[in-house]
Design a protein around this motif. Sequence first.
Motif: not given
Length: 215
Positions: A10, A118, A176-178, A181
């Motif tokens: 991230p 996070e 980043y998450v969607n 990652k």
Amino acid sequence: MKRNIILMGPPGAGKGTLAKQLISLGLVHISTGDMFREAIKAGTELGLLADSYIKHGNLVPDEVTIGIVKERLAMPDCENGFLLDGFPRTLPQAEALEKLTKEINRPIEAAINLDCDEKELVRRISGRRVCKNCGAPYHIDSAKPKVEGVCDICGGPLYQRNDDNEEALKVRLAHYVNQTKPLIDFYQERGLLTNFDSLKGSAVLFDEIAKFLKS
Ligand code: ADP
Ligand code: ZN
């Protein structure tokens, strides 16, 4: 020695810091973020386009990003090995990279993933300062320069990136998450992924990763 490396994690995980240390192993550092920031500074067409996405924390479109990486990887200095920092960030980018590295016969040999929670990412990014001249990273609490606002290495002025604010950071973490990652699975499936804990200090992390790449 492993060559042709991808550095994942991230925003704020320490990819840039680590990449600058890994240059000592003879790998060419390729940071799409740095390439865009240079284009912005130079005021080129690419820079104008990239800026309109980056300042809000959004990703630059895949076709643009893939295009600049394709050009860069074809350069002769990549022959002895490259270190990709901040690319790929989407599944289409990872697929394009796989195809491209096959074509030029420089396959990816490892994907290094830096884990970080996070809360720590937010702390690191909101206090981050960067040298305008050489790009060296600092932090207002945990990595202060000797003289406030001045780079220890080159004497250049320190500044805060315009995407290192709370609003843009929220957008970057969501992207980043969607989008990014899921690439952990992509490289895991190919047997290329190794995880490292980015909460360890940067010196320890560098030692571990250098050892891993040399093995
Ligand atoms: P960080 O990892 O701290 O977010 P980078 O310097 O890698 O910083 O990237 C800064 C910005 O540049 C990103 O938020 C994005 O807007 C753009 N960018 C960099 N690499 C890519 C990429 N592979 N695809 C799309 N946009 C990118
Ligand atoms: Zn500097």
